[in-house]
Design an enzyme around this catalytic site. Structure first.
Site, PDB file in Angstrom:
ATOM      1  N   HIS A  37       0.839  -1.202   0.000  1.00 27.75           N
ATOM      2  CA  HIS A  37       0.000   0.000   0.000  1.00 27.75           C
ATOM      3  C   HIS A  37       0.877   1.256   0.000  1.00 27.75           C
ATOM      4  O   HIS A  37       0.594   2.226  -0.704  1.00 27.75           O
ATOM      5  CB  HIS A  37      -0.879   0.046   1.254  1.00 27.75           C
ATOM      6  CG  HIS A  37      -1.877  -1.070   1.368  1.00 27.75           C
ATOM      7  ND1 HIS A  37      -1.785  -2.051   2.315  1.00 27.75           N
ATOM      8  CD2 HIS A  37      -2.997  -1.352   0.645  1.00 27.75           C
ATOM      9  CE1 HIS A  37      -2.812  -2.888   2.198  1.00 27.75           C
ATOM     10  NE2 HIS A  37      -3.557  -2.496   1.183  1.00 27.75           N
ATOM     11  N   ASP A 150      -3.484  -7.213  -7.996  1.00 27.21           N
ATOM     12  CA  ASP A 150      -4.896  -7.540  -8.259  1.00 27.21           C
ATOM     13  C   ASP A 150      -5.152  -7.181  -9.725  1.00 27.21           C
ATOM     14  O   ASP A 150      -5.803  -6.186 -10.041  1.00 27.21           O
ATOM     15  CB  ASP A 150      -5.779  -6.748  -7.303  1.00 27.21           C
ATOM     16  CG  ASP A 150      -5.472  -7.102  -5.858  1.00 27.21           C
ATOM     17  OD1 ASP A 150      -5.826  -8.210  -5.445  1.00 27.21           O
ATOM     18  OD2 ASP A 150      -4.815  -6.301  -5.166  1.00 27.21           O
TER      19      ASP A 150
HETATM   20  P1  AMP Z   1      -6.473  -3.807  -0.549  1.00 22.97           P
HETATM   21  O1  AMP Z   1      -6.311  -3.032   0.713  1.00 22.97           O
HETATM   22  O2  AMP Z   1      -6.045  -5.236  -0.446  1.00 22.97           O
HETATM   23  O3  AMP Z   1      -7.817  -3.631  -1.199  1.00 22.97           O
HETATM   24  O4  AMP Z   1      -5.447  -3.175  -1.570  1.00 22.97           O
HETATM   25  C1  AMP Z   1      -5.472  -1.795  -1.869  1.00 22.97           C
HETATM   26  C2  AMP Z   1      -4.592  -1.551  -3.057  1.00 22.97           C
HETATM   27  O5  AMP Z   1      -3.262  -1.983  -2.765  1.00 22.97           O
HETATM   28  C3  AMP Z   1      -5.038  -2.347  -4.314  1.00 22.97           C
HETATM   29  O6  AMP Z   1      -4.902  -1.497  -5.444  1.00 22.97           O
HETATM   30  C4  AMP Z   1      -4.077  -3.494  -4.339  1.00 22.97           C
HETATM   31  O7  AMP Z   1      -3.846  -3.988  -5.645  1.00 22.97           O
HETATM   32  C5  AMP Z   1      -2.809  -2.845  -3.787  1.00 22.97           C
HETATM   33  N1  AMP Z   1      -1.899  -3.847  -3.239  1.00 22.97           N
HETATM   34  C6  AMP Z   1      -2.199  -4.847  -2.376  1.00 22.97           C
HETATM   35  N2  AMP Z   1      -1.106  -5.602  -2.138  1.00 22.97           N
HETATM   36  C7  AMP Z   1      -0.083  -5.065  -2.867  1.00 22.97           C
HETATM   37  C8  AMP Z   1       1.288  -5.405  -3.052  1.00 22.97           C
HETATM   38  N3  AMP Z   1       1.852  -6.446  -2.435  1.00 22.97           N
HETATM   39  N4  AMP Z   1       2.027  -4.629  -3.884  1.00 22.97           N
HETATM   40  C9  AMP Z   1       1.481  -3.563  -4.516  1.00 22.97           C
HETATM   41  N5  AMP Z   1       0.180  -3.191  -4.379  1.00 22.97           N
HETATM   42  C10 AMP Z   1      -0.588  -3.946  -3.580  1.00 22.97           C
END
Ligand code: AMP
Length: 280
Positions: A37, A150
């Site tokens: 994030h 994602d």
């Molecule tokens: P989430 O909180 O899981 O909904 O993720 C929020 C954002 O962070 C989304 O755009 C995800 O694709 C991105 N994200 C989650 N994990 C990672 C990671 N390991 N590397 C880069 N971006 C990520």
């Protein structure tokens, strides 16, 4: 750092930034922040003058109530991380704010949402596009950053923004990984230590597949990944898709253009995903 919980507070905070002539960047999250994030936030900061991060565990993108309930949360820790990163505004709406009583409007990318991971998790991408459309309408950012981890979600958001003429530039960010290659995810904390150790099999299988490029067929990539995941008894392959990188159309025969390999692997009831885009 301003913390907003209502739509009106959030709109006022963004209006103030605009008044100062600032270009507004947004990073939507479900909280329990990690380095992945934070890398999105850094990228958003490099493309804008002020960044707003939303934290909302979106119920409509979860299949089972148990999964939603088990989703990890730690608002105080998240806020400390965001403050340290120089984020300007945090938007933390509750469910009634995002889904006002009597609401009935959904946003769905009809093809992209219902293929691949959308078949394993019915309704998931409809929930994602609906909440992101609502967040974009509230914040109206100039740019927004989403993770390539994602991958299908990123394509869904890009399609929705183009189709609905939402004036936001969507930027994809590379996946941030643990030392053993496991893609960082808020869900990783739920893995037992044995499953956590075994989970590096996702990125290892993608490495082995990538090493076989460019002289490889789609069928051979399938075999390489299935065999590698099967070599780890704790892991169960739930989804494996080898698709054209932008349209996500299924490929066959020898690999030619940019190819996305998307995998989902279950460890008990925890589903992990990973992906690799390879341009042969
Ligand atoms: P989430 O909180 O899981 O909904 O993720 C929020 C954002 O962070 C989304 O755009 C995800 O694709 C991105 N994200 C989650 N994990 C990672 C990671 N390991 N590397 C880069 N971006 C990520």
């Amino acid at each position: 750092m301003l913390i907003c919980r209502s739509v009106s507070e959030c709109r006022k905070a963004v209006a103030d930034m605009r008044h100062q002539g600032k270009r507004v960047g947004m990073v939507p999250t479900m909280g329990f922040l990690h380095h992945g994030h934070m890398s999105l936030i850094a990228l958003a900061q490099s493309h804008s003058d002020a960044v707003i991060v939303s934290i909302f565990v979106n119920p409509t993108q979860f299949g089972e109530a148990a999964d939603l309930e088990a989703y990890p949360r730690d608002e105080d820790r998240d806020l400390a991380m965001l403050r340290a990163a120089g984020v300007s505004v945090v938007f933390i709406p509750d469910t009634d704010t995002m889904y006002p009583s009597g609401d009935e409007t959904i946003v769905e990318t009809t093809r992209l949402a219902n293929m691949l991971h959308g078949q394993i998790r019915p309704g998931h991408f409809r929930g994602v596009s609906t909440v992101v459309a609502r967040l974009f309408n509230i914040v109206q950012p100039d740019i927004a950053v989403f993770g390539e981890k994602d991958y299908q979600q990123l394509q869904v958001i890009k399609r929705m923004v183009a189709d609905l003429h939402i004036p936001v530039h969507v930027i994809g960010a590379p996946t941030v990984r643990e030392h053993d290659g496991l893609a960082m995810s808020s869900r990783n904390v739920r893995l037992s230590s044995d499953d956590r150790a075994a989970a590096s099999i996702l990125s290892r299988s993608l490495n082995i597949a990538e090493a076989a490029f460019p002289d490889v067929t789609v069928g051979e990539i399938h075999q390489i990944i299935s065999k590698t995941i099967a070599s780890e008894p704790r892991a169960a392959l739930r989804g494996l898709d080898i698709v054209a990188a932008e349209t996500l159309e299924t490929l066959e025969g020898p690999v030619s253009g940019p190819t996305a390999i998307m995998i989902s692997v279950a460890f008990g009831d925890i589903l992990l995903i990973d992906q690799r885009v390879i341009a042969p």
